[in-house]
Enzyme design. Structure first.
Site, PDB file in Angstrom:
ATOM      1  N   ASP A 100      22.528  54.747  14.548  1.00  0.00           N
ATOM      2  CA  ASP A 100      22.527  53.488  15.314  1.00  0.00           C
ATOM      3  C   ASP A 100      23.613  53.502  16.381  1.00  0.00           C
ATOM      4  O   ASP A 100      23.398  53.114  17.525  1.00  0.00           O
ATOM      5  CB  ASP A 100      22.665  52.269  14.384  1.00  0.00           C
ATOM      6  CG  ASP A 100      23.830  52.369  13.406  1.00  0.00           C
ATOM      7  OD1 ASP A 100      24.411  53.464  13.252  1.00  0.00           O
ATOM      8  OD2 ASP A 100      24.170  51.343  12.782  1.00  0.00           O
TER       9      ASP A 100
ATOM     10  N   TYR B  96       8.478  61.904   8.005  1.00  0.00           N
ATOM     11  CA  TYR B  96       7.124  62.140   8.519  1.00  0.00           C
ATOM     12  C   TYR B  96       6.245  62.833   7.481  1.00  0.00           C
ATOM     13  O   TYR B  96       5.037  62.668   7.485  1.00  0.00           O
ATOM     14  CB  TYR B  96       7.170  63.025   9.772  1.00  0.00           C
ATOM     15  CG  TYR B  96       7.318  62.280  11.073  1.00  0.00           C
ATOM     16  CD1 TYR B  96       8.337  61.345  11.251  1.00  0.00           C
ATOM     17  CD2 TYR B  96       6.454  62.524  12.134  1.00  0.00           C
ATOM     18  CE1 TYR B  96       8.482  60.685  12.451  1.00  0.00           C
ATOM     19  CE2 TYR B  96       6.598  61.861  13.337  1.00  0.00           C
ATOM     20  CZ  TYR B  96       7.608  60.947  13.495  1.00  0.00           C
ATOM     21  OH  TYR B  96       7.742  60.306  14.697  1.00  0.00           O
TER      22      TYR B  96
ATOM     23  N   LYS C   7      22.348  58.959   9.057  1.00  0.00           N
ATOM     24  CA  LYS C   7      22.833  57.669   8.546  1.00  0.00           C
ATOM     25  C   LYS C   7      23.440  57.919   7.171  1.00  0.00           C
ATOM     26  O   LYS C   7      22.902  57.485   6.152  1.00  0.00           O
ATOM     27  CB  LYS C   7      21.670  56.674   8.445  1.00  0.00           C
ATOM     28  CG  LYS C   7      21.257  56.041   9.765  1.00  0.00           C
ATOM     29  CD  LYS C   7      22.177  54.893  10.230  1.00  0.00           C
ATOM     30  CE  LYS C   7      21.965  53.640   9.423  1.00  0.00           C
ATOM     31  NZ  LYS C   7      22.888  52.559   9.876  1.00  0.00           N
TER      32      LYS C   7
ATOM     33  N   ASP D 159      13.138  59.356  22.890  1.00  0.00           N
ATOM     34  CA  ASP D 159      12.496  58.411  23.824  1.00  0.00           C
ATOM     35  C   ASP D 159      13.573  57.642  24.586  1.00  0.00           C
ATOM     36  O   ASP D 159      13.484  57.443  25.800  1.00  0.00           O
ATOM     37  CB  ASP D 159      11.609  57.396  23.075  1.00  0.00           C
ATOM     38  CG  ASP D 159      10.142  57.822  23.044  1.00  0.00           C
ATOM     39  OD1 ASP D 159       9.881  59.044  23.085  1.00  0.00           O
ATOM     40  OD2 ASP D 159       9.268  56.947  22.972  1.00  0.00           O
TER      41      ASP D 159
ATOM     42  N   ASP E 139      12.857  61.217  17.016  1.00  0.00           N
ATOM     43  CA  ASP E 139      11.736  60.598  17.727  1.00  0.00           C
ATOM     44  C   ASP E 139      12.245  59.421  18.560  1.00  0.00           C
ATOM     45  O   ASP E 139      11.943  59.299  19.751  1.00  0.00           O
ATOM     46  CB  ASP E 139      10.696  60.141  16.692  1.00  0.00           C
ATOM     47  CG  ASP E 139       9.445  59.577  17.340  1.00  0.00           C
ATOM     48  OD1 ASP E 139       8.975  60.156  18.338  1.00  0.00           O
ATOM     49  OD2 ASP E 139       8.941  58.545  16.854  1.00  0.00           O
TER      50      ASP E 139
HETATM   51  C1  IPM Z   1       6.435  62.549  19.722  1.00  0.00           C
HETATM   52  C2  IPM Z   1       5.332  61.584  19.382  1.00  0.00           C
HETATM   53  C3  IPM Z   1       4.730  62.008  18.062  1.00  0.00           C
HETATM   54  C4  IPM Z   1       5.806  61.890  17.002  1.00  0.00           C
HETATM   55  C5  IPM Z   1       3.466  61.238  17.658  1.00  0.00           C
HETATM   56  C6  IPM Z   1       2.386  61.365  18.724  1.00  0.00           C
HETATM   57  C7  IPM Z   1       2.938  61.697  16.337  1.00  0.00           C
HETATM   58  O1  IPM Z   1       5.830  60.287  19.368  1.00  0.00           O
HETATM   59  O2  IPM Z   1       6.155  63.747  19.851  1.00  0.00           O
HETATM   60  O3  IPM Z   1       7.572  62.099  19.858  1.00  0.00           O
HETATM   61  O4  IPM Z   1       6.058  60.795  16.475  1.00  0.00           O
HETATM   62  O5  IPM Z   1       6.415  62.913  16.686  1.00  0.00           O
HETATM   63 MG    MG Z   2       7.837  60.094  19.973  1.00  0.00          MG
END
Ligand code: IPM
Ligand code: MG
Length: 372
Positions: free
Chosen positions: A229, A145, A196, A257, A253
């Site tokens: 993975d 990032y 990884k 999710d 990230d």
């Molecule tokens: C998260 C979001 C952020 C990230 C975005 C909004 C920059 O997806 O907090 O997971 O990628 O960190």
């Molecule tokens: Mg995110």
């Protein structure tokens, strides 16, 4: 009773559904002030697309300073399709990235917990997710990032090349691994470190540093390693094998999710992002739901306020050690779900569908029951 100093909060509702779900936290704050004698000093400001519209930038320096001065930051969400086509320096998302970086909020704690009442909301079989309670610790100020070099360059033949760099140093890895080990000690004592190392040097170093720290200081915690993975696959196959997962920014990230969806709804999950304690003893901290700004449903009063409310519960626990109040809020949420109220995102047959504010009010009514 001696009066406690007011707890200084910076509230940044942001874009999309941010302001409407944040409004529901307002009810909880009022309840805590009226019924539990707590006092909060609240400053509110604009971030993301809302700030771009007003000030031409996703976050002002002034807001970063306010965040530094606060005891904790409660963040909504950023992201606004009106700025989909602008450069990175002007994207709404920069607000959260800058806050993380400027306040050195390096450890993002993302719990994925399945509420009993919602076990059917998951797309996975109830038997796979029932009782699930995992914590992903994601590094948030390093990795790809923020690594350099980055950018898009034009090659001699006129075609282009996009570049991002994954970098991690020993100290960056060690400090986030420490957070994970410390958390594991308060939970079931297991950490799985994810990288990884089969293809990336930064992953190889990650594994080495986590292993060294474990040998030196955390032998009482059970440490395992997994390739990212494989971790994605295992999270879907048998998620309850995990307790604490520690990983870098990008994998974190993605995996967070994924893990959140095991619980049935992104609208349910809070997060905390913590820095290192400063000289004044204060730990910089920001709390935000995992869901985004959901522009498609913004302004309709149907968004689920629970992730924002649970983020506030985490704030009470981590920034102010108000474990009892944090628990009250979590129990109130759990009871409201058990009573059958559902926002659209977690709706299932036979349940009562409600909007944002009815859900918020119901949680406050539940809190009232505990207080009598
Ligand atoms: C998260 C979001 C952020 C990230 C975005 C909004 C920059 O997806 O907090 O997971 O990628 O960190
Ligand atoms: Mg995110």
């Amino acid at each position: 009773m001696t009066a406690q100093p007011a707890k200084k909060l910076l509230v940044l509702p942001g874009d999309g559904i941010g302001p409407e779900v944040m409004r529901e936290v307002g009810r909880i704050i009022t309840w805590l002030e009226e019924k539990r004698g707590l006092s909060f000093e609240i400053t509110e400001d604009l971030v993301g697309g809302a700030s771009l519209a007003e000030y031409g930038e996703p976050i002002r320096d002034e807001v970063i300073e306010k965040a530094r001065a606060a005891d904790a930051v409660l963040f909504g969400s950023v992201g606004d399709p009106r700025w989909n086509h602008v450069g990175f320096e002007k994207r709404p998302e920069l607000a959260i990235l800058k806050l993380r970086q400027e306040l050195a909020l390096f450890a993002n704690l993302r719990p994925a917990k399945v509420f009993d009442a919602l076990v059917d909301a998951s797309t996975l079989k109830p038997d796979v997710v029932r009782g699930l309670d995992i914590m992903i610790v994601r590094e948030t100020v390093g990795g790809i990032y923020f690594g350099n070099p980055r950018g898009i360059e034009t090659l001699p033949d006129g075609s282009k090349r996009g570049i991002n760099t994954e970098v991690y140093t020993t100290s960056e890895i060690e400090r986030v691994a420490r957070v994970a080990f410390d958390l594991a000690r308060k939970r079931s004592g297991r950490v799985c470190s994810v990288e990884k190392c089969n293809v990336m040097e930064s992953g190889l170093l990650w594994k080495e540093v986590v292993t060294d720290l474990h040998t030196r200081e955390y032998q009482d915690v059970e440490l395992s390693h997994m390739l990212a993975d494989n971790c994605a696959m295992q999270l879907v196959r048998n998620p309850r094998q995990f307790d604490v997962i520690v990983t870098g920014n990008l994998f974190g990230d993605l995996l967070s999710d994924l893990a959140s969806m095991l619980t049935g709804s992104l609208g349910m999950l809070p997060s905390a992002t913590l820095g290192a304690p400063g000289a004044n003893g204060k730990t910089p901290a920001l709390y935000e739901p995992i869901h985004g700004s959901a522009p498609d449903i913004a302004g309709q009063g149907i968004a689920n306020p629970i992730a924002q409310i649970l983020s506030f519960a985490m704030l009470l626990r981590y920034s102010f050690d108000l474990q009892e109040e944090g628990q009250l809020i979590e129990d109130a949420v759990s009871n409201v779900l058990a009573s059958g109220l559902r926002t659209a995102d977690i709706m299932s047959e036979g349940m009562a569908r409600v909007g944002t504010s009815v859900m918020g009010e119901a949680i406050v009514r539940e809190l009232d029951k505990f207080q009598k």
